[in-house]
Design a protein around this motif. Structure first.
Motif, PDB file in Angstrom:
ATOM      1  N   SER A  48       0.813  -1.216   0.000  1.00 39.31           N
ATOM      2  CA  SER A  48       0.000   0.000   0.000  1.00 39.31           C
ATOM      3  C   SER A  48       0.851   1.274   0.000  1.00 39.31           C
ATOM      4  N   ILE A  49       2.112   1.176   0.427  1.00 37.13           N
ATOM      5  CA  ILE A  49       2.972   2.354   0.464  1.00 37.13           C
ATOM      6  C   ILE A  49       3.247   2.823  -0.961  1.00 37.13           C
ATOM      7  N   ASN A  50       2.926   4.058  -1.212  1.00 40.57           N
ATOM      8  CA  ASN A  50       3.051   4.744  -2.498  1.00 40.57           C
ATOM      9  C   ASN A  50       2.150   4.151  -3.588  1.00 40.57           C
ATOM     10  N   TYR A  51       1.149   3.376  -3.184  1.00 41.66           N
ATOM     11  CA  TYR A  51       0.155   2.903  -4.150  1.00 41.66           C
ATOM     12  C   TYR A  51      -1.169   3.638  -3.930  1.00 41.66           C
ATOM     13  N   HIS A  52      -1.607   3.680  -2.683  1.00 37.91           N
ATOM     14  CA  HIS A  52      -2.847   4.369  -2.341  1.00 37.91           C
ATOM     15  C   HIS A  52      -2.541   5.843  -2.064  1.00 37.91           C
ATOM     16  N   PRO A  53      -3.478   6.748  -2.379  1.00 39.22           N
ATOM     17  CA  PRO A  53      -3.195   8.187  -2.258  1.00 39.22           C
ATOM     18  C   PRO A  53      -2.777   8.637  -0.852  1.00 39.22           C
ATOM     19  N   LEU A  54      -3.431   8.147   0.176  1.00 30.36           N
ATOM     20  CA  LEU A  54      -3.081   8.569   1.542  1.00 30.36           C
ATOM     21  C   LEU A  54      -1.893   7.796   2.111  1.00 30.36           C
ATOM     22  N   HIS A  55      -1.345   6.894   1.302  1.00 39.47           N
ATOM     23  CA  HIS A  55      -0.138   6.143   1.663  1.00 39.47           C
ATOM     24  C   HIS A  55       1.031   6.544   0.755  1.00 39.47           C
ATOM     25  N   SER A  56       0.880   7.633   0.029  1.00 37.48           N
ATOM     26  CA  SER A  56       1.919   8.073  -0.911  1.00 37.48           C
ATOM     27  C   SER A  56       3.069   8.744  -0.162  1.00 37.48           C
ATOM     28  N   TYR A  57       4.186   8.861  -0.843  1.00 37.78           N
ATOM     29  CA  TYR A  57       5.335   9.536  -0.236  1.00 37.78           C
ATOM     30  C   TYR A  57       5.009  10.994   0.056  1.00 37.78           C
ATOM     31  N   TYR A  58       4.212  11.619  -0.797  1.00 39.71           N
ATOM     32  CA  TYR A  58       3.807  13.012  -0.560  1.00 39.71           C
ATOM     33  C   TYR A  58       2.980  13.122   0.711  1.00 39.71           C
ATOM     34  N   ALA A  59       2.038  12.207   0.872  1.00 43.30           N
ATOM     35  CA  ALA A  59       1.206  12.218   2.075  1.00 43.30           C
ATOM     36  C   ALA A  59       2.052  11.967   3.320  1.00 43.30           C
ATOM     37  N   ILE A  60       3.001  11.052   3.207  1.00 41.46           N
ATOM     38  CA  ILE A  60       3.865  10.748   4.351  1.00 41.46           C
ATOM     39  C   ILE A  60       4.679  11.985   4.744  1.00 41.46           C
ATOM     40  N   CYS A  61       5.114  12.761   3.772  1.00 40.74           N
ATOM     41  CA  CYS A  61       5.822  14.016   4.071  1.00 40.74           C
ATOM     42  C   CYS A  61       4.921  14.973   4.849  1.00 40.74           C
ATOM     43  N   VAL A  62       3.657  15.036   4.472  1.00 38.77           N
ATOM     44  CA  VAL A  62       2.700  15.881   5.202  1.00 38.77           C
ATOM     45  C   VAL A  62       2.538  15.377   6.632  1.00 38.77           C
ATOM     46  N   TYR A  63       2.502  14.054   6.809  1.00 37.48           N
ATOM     47  CA  TYR A  63       2.368  13.498   8.160  1.00 37.48           C
ATOM     48  C   TYR A  63       3.569  13.881   9.028  1.00 37.48           C
ATOM     49  N   PHE A  64       4.759  13.930   8.425  1.00 39.73           N
ATOM     50  CA  PHE A  64       5.931  14.385   9.175  1.00 39.73           C
ATOM     51  C   PHE A  64       5.786  15.857   9.562  1.00 39.73           C
ATOM     52  N   LEU A  65       5.254  16.662   8.661  1.00 37.40           N
ATOM     53  CA  LEU A  65       5.041  18.078   8.977  1.00 37.40           C
ATOM     54  C   LEU A  65       4.022  18.257  10.095  1.00 37.40           C
ATOM     55  N   LEU A  66       3.078  17.334  10.186  1.00 34.27           N
ATOM     56  CA  LEU A  66       2.077  17.399  11.254  1.00 34.27           C
ATOM     57  C   LEU A  66       2.668  17.140  12.637  1.00 34.27           C
ATOM     58  N   LEU A  67       3.905  16.664  12.681  1.00 31.39           N
ATOM     59  CA  LEU A  67       4.579  16.484  13.974  1.00 31.39           C
ATOM     60  C   LEU A  67       4.940  17.822  14.619  1.00 31.39           C
ATOM     61  N   ILE A  68       5.060  18.856  13.812  1.00 33.11           N
ATOM     62  CA  ILE A  68       5.541  20.149  14.318  1.00 33.11           C
ATOM     63  C   ILE A  68       4.544  20.817  15.264  1.00 33.11           C
ATOM     64  N   PRO A  69       3.294  21.053  14.845  1.00 31.01           N
ATOM     65  CA  PRO A  69       2.352  21.661  15.795  1.00 31.01           C
ATOM     66  C   PRO A  69       1.947  20.658  16.870  1.00 31.01           C
ATOM     67  N   SER A  70       1.920  21.080  18.101  1.00 25.81           N
ATOM     68  CA  SER A  70       1.574  20.162  19.191  1.00 25.81           C
ATOM     69  C   SER A  70       0.136  19.653  19.075  1.00 25.81           C
ATOM     70  N   LYS A  71      -0.745  20.434  18.472  1.00 27.53           N
ATOM     71  CA  LYS A  71      -2.156  20.028  18.358  1.00 27.53           C
ATOM     72  C   LYS A  71      -2.359  18.855  17.400  1.00 27.53           C
ATOM     73  N   THR A  72      -1.454  18.659  16.457  1.00 26.32           N
ATOM     74  CA  THR A  72      -1.600  17.573  15.484  1.00 26.32           C
ATOM     75  C   THR A  72      -0.590  16.453  15.701  1.00 26.32           C
ATOM     76  N   ARG A  73       0.225  16.576  16.721  1.00 29.44           N
ATOM     77  CA  ARG A  73       1.323  15.623  16.930  1.00 29.44           C
ATOM     78  C   ARG A  73       0.849  14.197  17.159  1.00 29.44           C
ATOM     79  N   VAL A  74      -0.168  14.001  17.974  1.00 32.44           N
ATOM     80  CA  VAL A  74      -0.637  12.644  18.269  1.00 32.44           C
ATOM     81  C   VAL A  74      -1.197  11.992  17.001  1.00 32.44           C
ATOM     82  N   VAL A  75      -1.955  12.745  16.219  1.00 29.95           N
ATOM     83  CA  VAL A  75      -2.479  12.222  14.960  1.00 29.95           C
ATOM     84  C   VAL A  75      -1.318  11.868  14.026  1.00 29.95           C
ATOM     85  N   ALA A  76      -0.319  12.736  13.956  1.00 28.13           N
ATOM     86  CA  ALA A  76       0.843  12.485  13.099  1.00 28.13           C
ATOM     87  C   ALA A  76       1.575  11.213  13.521  1.00 28.13           C
ATOM     88  N   ILE A  77       1.749  11.028  14.807  1.00 27.89           N
ATOM     89  CA  ILE A  77       2.411   9.811  15.293  1.00 27.89           C
ATOM     90  C   ILE A  77       1.605   8.584  14.893  1.00 27.89           C
TER      91      ILE A  77
END
Length: 94
Positions: A48-77
């Motif tokens: 599924s990695i880089n096959y499904h849209p929410l499992h793409s490398y681009y999406a994963i980069c966004v998930y890493f960015l979500l680590l920055i704000p404390s309000k989205t950190r748990v979701v990002a993890i």
């Protein structure tokens, strides 16, 4: 790895709110709804990695960015741990 390990992570690192964090981690599995747009929806040997849209490398980069704000950190993890478990699944399949 999708249920028990996130519970352990929640308990180890978020002791005061571990049940809430575990629930959030579990809810991040809704990301698998993107499998519904694949044809076929399920294929046993597909990674599924880089096959499904929410499992793409681009999406994963966004998930890493979500680590920055404390309000989205748990979701990002939760999302990143989900990607890790899917990546491990890919290694077992191939």
């Amino acid at each position: 790895m999708h249920f028990i390990v996130p519970g352990i992570i929640a308990w180890l690192f978020f002791k005061n709110n571990w049940k809430k964090v575990w629930l959030i981690f579990t809810l991040t599995m809704l990301i698998d709804l993107d499998h519904l747009v694949a044809t076929p929806i399920f294929e046993a040997n597909r990674c599924s990695i880089n096959y499904h849209p929410l499992h793409s490398y681009y999406a994963i980069c966004v998930y890493f960015l979500l680590l920055i704000p404390s309000k989205t950190r748990v979701v990002a993890i939760g999302l990143l741990f989900h990607m890790l478990t899917d990546f491990i699944d890919c290694q077992w399949v191939h």
